[in-house]
Scaffold this active site. Structure first.
Site, PDB file in Angstrom:
ATOM      1  N   THR A   1     -23.925 -22.554  -7.075  1.00  0.00           N
ATOM      2  CA  THR A   1     -24.212 -21.904  -6.170  1.00  0.00           C
ATOM      3  C   THR A   1     -23.920 -22.337  -4.475  1.00  0.00           C
ATOM      4  O   THR A   1     -24.136 -23.331  -4.302  1.00  0.00           O
ATOM      5  CB  THR A   1     -25.528 -21.592  -6.417  1.00  0.00           C
ATOM      6  OG1 THR A   1     -26.361 -22.453  -4.997  1.00  0.00           O
ATOM      7  CG2 THR A   1     -26.554 -21.253  -7.325  1.00  0.00           C
ATOM      8  N   LYS A   2     -23.762 -21.573  -3.643  1.00  0.00           N
ATOM      9  CA  LYS A   2     -23.741 -22.299  -2.193  1.00  0.00           C
ATOM     10  C   LYS A   2     -24.769 -22.712  -2.389  1.00  0.00           C
ATOM     11  O   LYS A   2     -24.821 -24.199  -1.310  1.00  0.00           O
ATOM     12  CB  LYS A   2     -23.511 -20.895  -1.097  1.00  0.00           C
ATOM     13  CG  LYS A   2     -24.364 -19.829  -0.450  1.00  0.00           C
ATOM     14  CD  LYS A   2     -24.718 -19.062   0.169  1.00  0.00           C
ATOM     15  CE  LYS A   2     -25.165 -18.450   1.304  1.00  0.00           C
ATOM     16  NZ  LYS A   2     -25.526 -17.617   1.551  1.00  0.00           N
ATOM     17  N   PHE A   3     -25.685 -22.071  -2.523  1.00  0.00           N
ATOM     18  CA  PHE A   3     -27.271 -23.650  -1.779  1.00  0.00           C
ATOM     19  C   PHE A   3     -27.086 -24.699  -2.432  1.00  0.00           C
ATOM     20  O   PHE A   3     -27.868 -26.378  -1.757  1.00  0.00           O
ATOM     21  CB  PHE A   3     -28.200 -22.534  -2.084  1.00  0.00           C
ATOM     22  CG  PHE A   3     -28.770 -20.972  -1.754  1.00  0.00           C
ATOM     23  CD1 PHE A   3     -29.266 -21.268  -0.300  1.00  0.00           C
ATOM     24  CD2 PHE A   3     -28.623 -19.943  -2.327  1.00  0.00           C
ATOM     25  CE1 PHE A   3     -29.540 -20.123   0.297  1.00  0.00           C
ATOM     26  CE2 PHE A   3     -28.607 -18.555  -1.726  1.00  0.00           C
ATOM     27  CZ  PHE A   3     -29.012 -19.365  -0.899  1.00  0.00           C
TER      28      PHE A   3
ATOM     29  N   ASP B   1     -32.913 -27.492  -5.177  1.00  0.00           N
ATOM     30  CA  ASP B   1     -32.424 -28.819  -4.249  1.00  0.00           C
ATOM     31  C   ASP B   1     -34.036 -29.103  -3.534  1.00  0.00           C
ATOM     32  O   ASP B   1     -33.275 -29.654  -2.958  1.00  0.00           O
ATOM     33  CB  ASP B   1     -30.873 -28.112  -3.864  1.00  0.00           C
ATOM     34  CG  ASP B   1     -31.509 -27.186  -2.423  1.00  0.00           C
ATOM     35  OD1 ASP B   1     -32.165 -26.434  -2.502  1.00  0.00           O
ATOM     36  OD2 ASP B   1     -30.785 -27.245  -1.327  1.00  0.00           O
TER      37      ASP B   1
ATOM     38  N   ASP C   1     -37.958  -6.660  -5.410  1.00  0.00           N
ATOM     39  CA  ASP C   1     -38.869  -7.556  -5.990  1.00  0.00           C
ATOM     40  C   ASP C   1     -39.042  -7.862  -7.284  1.00  0.00           C
ATOM     41  O   ASP C   1     -39.015  -7.001  -8.552  1.00  0.00           O
ATOM     42  CB  ASP C   1     -39.910  -7.607  -5.467  1.00  0.00           C
ATOM     43  CG  ASP C   1     -40.961  -8.440  -5.191  1.00  0.00           C
ATOM     44  OD1 ASP C   1     -42.215  -8.662  -5.844  1.00  0.00           O
ATOM     45  OD2 ASP C   1     -41.143  -9.647  -4.581  1.00  0.00           O
TER      46      ASP C   1
ATOM     47  N   ASP D   1     -36.293 -19.276  -3.370  1.00  0.00           N
ATOM     48  CA  ASP D   1     -36.649 -20.126  -1.571  1.00  0.00           C
ATOM     49  C   ASP D   1     -37.662 -20.948  -1.566  1.00  0.00           C
ATOM     50  O   ASP D   1     -38.618 -21.060  -2.871  1.00  0.00           O
ATOM     51  CB  ASP D   1     -37.607 -18.871  -0.754  1.00  0.00           C
ATOM     52  CG  ASP D   1     -37.670 -19.063   0.650  1.00  0.00           C
ATOM     53  OD1 ASP D   1     -38.013 -20.278   1.325  1.00  0.00           O
ATOM     54  OD2 ASP D   1     -36.965 -18.204   1.478  1.00  0.00           O
TER      55      ASP D   1
ATOM     56  N   GLU E   1     -32.096  -8.787  -7.199  1.00  0.00           N
ATOM     57  CA  GLU E   1     -31.944 -10.166  -5.451  1.00  0.00           C
ATOM     58  C   GLU E   1     -32.476  -9.152  -5.068  1.00  0.00           C
ATOM     59  O   GLU E   1     -32.883  -7.573  -4.785  1.00  0.00           O
ATOM     60  CB  GLU E   1     -30.836 -10.290  -5.837  1.00  0.00           C
ATOM     61  CG  GLU E   1     -30.249 -10.711  -3.596  1.00  0.00           C
ATOM     62  CD  GLU E   1     -30.708 -12.321  -3.974  1.00  0.00           C
ATOM     63  OE1 GLU E   1     -32.022 -11.741  -2.986  1.00  0.00           O
ATOM     64  OE2 GLU E   1     -30.599 -13.382  -4.351  1.00  0.00           O
TER      65      GLU E   1
ATOM     66  N   LYS F   1     -42.476 -25.746   3.758  1.00  0.00           N
ATOM     67  CA  LYS F   1     -43.458 -26.191   4.552  1.00  0.00           C
ATOM     68  C   LYS F   1     -45.007 -26.502   3.859  1.00  0.00           C
ATOM     69  O   LYS F   1     -44.760 -25.319   3.678  1.00  0.00           O
ATOM     70  CB  LYS F   1     -44.006 -24.938   6.108  1.00  0.00           C
ATOM     71  CG  LYS F   1     -42.837 -25.339   7.006  1.00  0.00           C
ATOM     72  CD  LYS F   1     -43.004 -24.588   7.806  1.00  0.00           C
ATOM     73  CE  LYS F   1     -42.017 -25.279   8.774  1.00  0.00           C
ATOM     74  NZ  LYS F   1     -41.637 -24.127  10.423  1.00  0.00           N
TER      75      LYS F   1
END
Length: 181
Positions: free
Chosen positions: A160-162, A90, A31, A54, A4, A58
């Site tokens: 997960t929270k996401f 998601d 990374d 992530d 992470e 966009k």
């Protein structure tokens, strides 16, 4: 082993590890690309889990998405034969990019049994001759075909929270599981 780069993610993971009393987890704050390139031997991993990376939603930022062809080749090189890659997101567009990129990797088998059409990319997204190599763009053939894609969330994948946030926002959640030949 967990990788992470984001400090709040490290803190949350350390808290959860402590609460669960786990002693078999190693955490690397760095990374993931560099860790895989420089710290993980080829054909040494049984499985790789990438949950809710992530999505860079966009279009002009899609080149920053983790799941691209070059990174997929790196992942595959670190997997043992028979090893697996499990992805979850998601963001529908990112889920489609994931299955299009991973389905194109000949050493991976998609474990899904359901074929779906591409819904979130259009003709304006098609790869152009001489385009950027590090940015995913679908081909016309990919847009016109059905593809093996998703599996039901395996019971071993934590929520997960996401995922929770995405569901509250009305997003779907897509899991993809591939096995190395």
């Amino acid at each position: 082993m967990a990788i992470e780069v984001h400090p709040p993610g490290i803190g949350a993971l350390l808290k959860r590890i402590g609460e669960m009393g786990l002693t078999n987890v190693r955490l690397i704050q760095h990374d993931a690309v560099e860790v895989l390139e420089k710290m993980i031997l080829p054909e040494s991993l049984d499985g790789i889990h990438i949950y809710f990376a992530d999505p860079w939603h966009k279009k002009r930022h899609h080149k920053r998405r983790l799941i691209q062809a070059a990174f997929t080749r790196l992942l595959v090189s670190r997997l043992k034969s028979g090893g697996y890659v499990h992805l979850a997101t998601d963001w529908h567009n990112y889920a489609e990019q994931m299955f299009l990129v991973l389905n194109a990797e000949h050493s991976l088998i998609n474990t899904s049994v359901a074929a779906v059409p591409v819904e979130t990319f259009g003709s304006e997204d098609i790869a152009q001759e001489g385009g950027a190599e590090n940015e995913f763009k679908p081909s016309r053939a990919q847009l016109e075909s059905h593809h093996l894609a998703y599996v039901e969330r395996p019971s071993y994948r934590p929520i997960t929270k996401f995922e929770t946030r995405g569901l509250k926002l009305g997003h779907g959640v897509w899991d993809l599981v591939y096995q190395k030949k």
